[in-house]
Design an enzyme around this catalytic site. Structure first.
Site, PDB file in Angstrom:
ATOM      1  N   HIS A   1       0.832  -1.208   0.000  1.00 59.43           N
ATOM      2  CA  HIS A   1       0.000   0.000   0.000  1.00 59.43           C
ATOM      3  C   HIS A   1       0.873   1.267   0.000  1.00 59.43           C
ATOM      4  O   HIS A   1       0.735   2.127  -0.879  1.00 59.43           O
ATOM      5  CB  HIS A   1      -0.910  -0.026   1.234  1.00 59.43           C
ATOM      6  CG  HIS A   1      -1.833   1.146   1.346  1.00 59.43           C
ATOM      7  ND1 HIS A   1      -3.152   1.084   0.981  1.00 59.43           N
ATOM      8  CD2 HIS A   1      -1.635   2.421   1.775  1.00 59.43           C
ATOM      9  CE1 HIS A   1      -3.727   2.266   1.174  1.00 59.43           C
ATOM     10  NE2 HIS A   1      -2.822   3.098   1.658  1.00 59.43           N
ATOM     11  N   GLU A   2       1.777   1.342   0.956  1.00 64.02           N
ATOM     12  CA  GLU A   2       2.613   2.553   1.052  1.00 64.02           C
ATOM     13  C   GLU A   2       3.534   2.672  -0.165  1.00 64.02           C
ATOM     14  O   GLU A   2       3.828   3.779  -0.629  1.00 64.02           O
ATOM     15  CB  GLU A   2       3.428   2.555   2.351  1.00 64.02           C
ATOM     16  CG  GLU A   2       2.595   2.539   3.645  1.00 64.02           C
ATOM     17  CD  GLU A   2       1.530   3.637   3.738  1.00 64.02           C
ATOM     18  OE1 GLU A   2       1.696   4.698   3.097  1.00 64.02           O
ATOM     19  OE2 GLU A   2       0.523   3.422   4.437  1.00 64.02           O
TER      20      GLU A   2
ATOM     21  N   HIS B   1       1.766   4.533  -2.876  1.00 63.94           N
ATOM     22  CA  HIS B   1       1.895   5.985  -2.673  1.00 63.94           C
ATOM     23  C   HIS B   1       3.292   6.442  -3.098  1.00 63.94           C
ATOM     24  O   HIS B   1       3.455   7.472  -3.760  1.00 63.94           O
ATOM     25  CB  HIS B   1       1.693   6.338  -1.197  1.00 63.94           C
ATOM     26  CG  HIS B   1       0.264   6.265  -0.724  1.00 63.94           C
ATOM     27  ND1 HIS B   1      -0.747   6.983  -1.298  1.00 63.94           N
ATOM     28  CD2 HIS B   1      -0.310   5.564   0.289  1.00 63.94           C
ATOM     29  CE1 HIS B   1      -1.894   6.740  -0.657  1.00 63.94           C
ATOM     30  NE2 HIS B   1      -1.656   5.870   0.300  1.00 63.94           N
TER      31      HIS B   1
ATOM     32  N   GLU C   1      -4.753   7.682  -3.227  1.00 62.16           N
ATOM     33  CA  GLU C   1      -5.238   6.434  -2.646  1.00 62.16           C
ATOM     34  C   GLU C   1      -5.525   5.404  -3.746  1.00 62.16           C
ATOM     35  O   GLU C   1      -5.401   4.203  -3.521  1.00 62.16           O
ATOM     36  CB  GLU C   1      -6.488   6.722  -1.800  1.00 62.16           C
ATOM     37  CG  GLU C   1      -6.824   5.663  -0.776  1.00 62.16           C
ATOM     38  CD  GLU C   1      -5.769   5.447   0.308  1.00 62.16           C
ATOM     39  OE1 GLU C   1      -4.818   6.243   0.421  1.00 62.16           O
ATOM     40  OE2 GLU C   1      -5.899   4.450   1.037  1.00 62.16           O
TER      41      GLU C   1
HETATM   42 ZN    ZN Z   1      -3.126   5.237   1.695  1.00 63.03          ZN
END
Ligand code: ZN
Length: 500
Positions: free
Chosen positions: A264-265, A268, A294
């Site tokens: 997830h990170e 980003h 996101e």
């Molecule tokens: Zn996030």
């Protein structure tokens, strides 16, 4: 040309602001990773000083005068035209709120944070309620000062999602309700066995870390322009596109959080690494909006990381790292474990399918508060009724209910829908990438992500903040944001997983 000199002066001014912001981000990152607790007092002063310097420069008469001189001088399609437009928007945002209101907001949220921590611990809504009432009042004032035509929510969401409206969000949730509630109900009737058991046990932290780092390297996260450290609440920050900091947290008894948190990170992080180099030290050097950002974390975490093709490649290496725990668990069982649907009270622990119902109920509660049709003291009752309606379960207390999230006490209203915008757009972009390169799923099955990463770089990452969110979605996917691909994805994936 007179405007060339003005443009150069503007760029120098914006570069200084960008440097100051980056310095503040370094201090903030350090505070959440390595700073000894004793450093907190002085650090707060240092952050305050940098914030003041940023604010002074971002609202200066010189900046306004330069932007006035450049008004209408540049082709809006060019990078410089976009720079002037975004700098103007940032200036208006920074100056629209009165100093008095900004001061009251920061004072109130600083006070409320400690109260919220205490209230959440003991499930004491009456303790929190008067403070939330004060924050709602401030949010109304903020909306008035920003200005809006139809609803205060429009003014508030415009901060994180320029151009997005309450009507658009309502439409999105209405479609998601129709599309996913029946699916949820059908799965709910099958509950019984805990499918997540293979993910619980003893999982050596160093091996978890090794696996996560290897995976995101394969995704295309550039370790020469980024690093990963530990933090209590994982996040991603960056000081330029060439210095991206991921953070993660390991649970030695549960495999899922660090594994999917890292992906997830990294989503980003790859977005920030992909921004065009020549945007450096300018306000264009960042993701386009919260929802767009996101969409990238969710795309890599869910569309890739929770997909069957991904694990056809990566499951054997994971089993090799944890032979005792996973040797007897076959791929199908593991795939079912990481995609288990389980109505739960806590948003941040929710699965892909139930997640949006958590943000929806917060959106509905916020509208009621802003409109004055919902009294603060009635929030828990309304909250619990909505959890019962959407998820079929009832929170036993407000710690597991209306007190769970930090957002409201931090003054973050109109924020939760950006998570669901991210979910919806993740599928829309993934589908667009696969339409352009149909080999992508097969490549994922081979542990190859270059085509997918390349498409995202080309169509989304490199543009930074150059385009407004709605414009970027249209350019990248050929369509405005729509829920149909997302609903279709959920129905197909979970229909197979639960044999519906
Ligand atoms: Zn996030």
């Amino acid at each position: 040309m007179a405007h060339t000199a003005a443009l150069n002066t503007l760029k120098a001014l914006l570069a200084t602001i960008s440097d100051l912001r980056a310095a503040k981000s370094v201090l903030s990152w350090d505070q959440q990773t390595y700073m000894p607790t004793g450093g907190i007092g002085t650090r707060a002063n240092q952050m305050g000083t940098l914030s003041r310097l940023v604010h002074e420069r971002s609202t200066s008469a010189e900046l306004r005068s330069l932007l006035d001189q450049l008004d209408g001088q540049l082709d809006p399609e060019t990078d410089d035209g976009a720079l002037v437009r975004i700098a103007r928007r940032d200036l208006e945002h920074a100056t629209k709120l009165s100093a008095d209101l900004v001061e009251r907001m920061s004072h109130t949220t600083a006070m409320v944070d400690a109260v919220w921590v205490q209230a959440r611990l003991t499930g004491d809504w009456p303790l929190f309620a008067p403070h939330l009432r004060a924050i709602v009042e401030l949010q109304r004032e903020i909306a008035e000062q920003y200005g809006y035509t139809t609803h205060p929510f429009d003014a508030l969401i415009n901060v994180d999602e320029p151009g997005t409206t309450k009507a658009q969000i309502e439409q999105m949730y209405a479609e998601l309700k129709v599309g996913t509630l029946p699916l949820m109900k059908a799965i709910g009737q099958q509950q019984g066995e805990d499918r997540t058991r293979p993910l619980h046990g003893r999982f050596d932290e160093a091996r978890q870390e090794q696996f996560g780092m290897e995976v995101i390297k394969r995704f295309g996260f550039d370790w020469h322009r980024g690093r990963q450290d530990r933090a209590v609440h994982p996040f991603c920050t960056n000081f330029s596109m060439n210095d991206v900091r991921l953070t993660t947290r390991f649970d030695p008894t549960w495999l899922a959080p660090a594994m999917f948190g890292t992906m997830h990170e990294a989503g980003h992080g790859m977005y920030e690494q992909g921004v065009a180099q020549h945007f450096t030290r300018s306000p264009l050097a960042a993701g386009c909006s919260m929802g767009l950002h996101e969409s990238q974390s969710r795309l890599w975490e869910n569309l890739v990381g929770r997909s069957r093709p991904f694990w056809e490649y990566f499951y054997a290496p994971l089993q090799n790292l944890f032979p005792e725990q996973l040797q007897a668990v076959d791929l199908d069982t593991f795939y079912r474990a990481i995609n288990s649907v389980q109505p739960s009270f806590i948003r941040v622990e929710a699965d892909e399918l139930t997640y949006n119902l958590h943000t929806l109920l917060r959106f509905e509660v916020e509208l009621g508060l802003l409109e004055g049709t919902l009294a603060v003291e009635d929030v828990p009752a309304v909250w619990n009724a909505k959890v019962a309606e959407y998820l079929g379960i009832t929170p036993p207390n407000d710690t597991l209910g209306a007190l769970q999230d930090v957002h409201w006490s931090a003054g973050l209203f109109a924020y939760f829908p950006t998570y669901t915008i991210g979910n919806v757009l993740a599928v829309q972009f993934f589908d667009a990438a696969v339409a352009a390169s149909p080999a992508i799923p097969e490549q994922i099955r081979q542990g190859e992500f270059g085509t997918l990463h390349g498409w995202l770089n080309e169509n989304i990452y490199q543009h930074g903040r150059k385009y407004d969110p709605n414009d970027l979605v249209l350019r990248a996917s050929g369509r405005p944001m729509e829920t149909a691909p997302y609903i279709n994805y959920l129905k197909t994936k979970y229909g197979q997983l639960y044999k519906l």
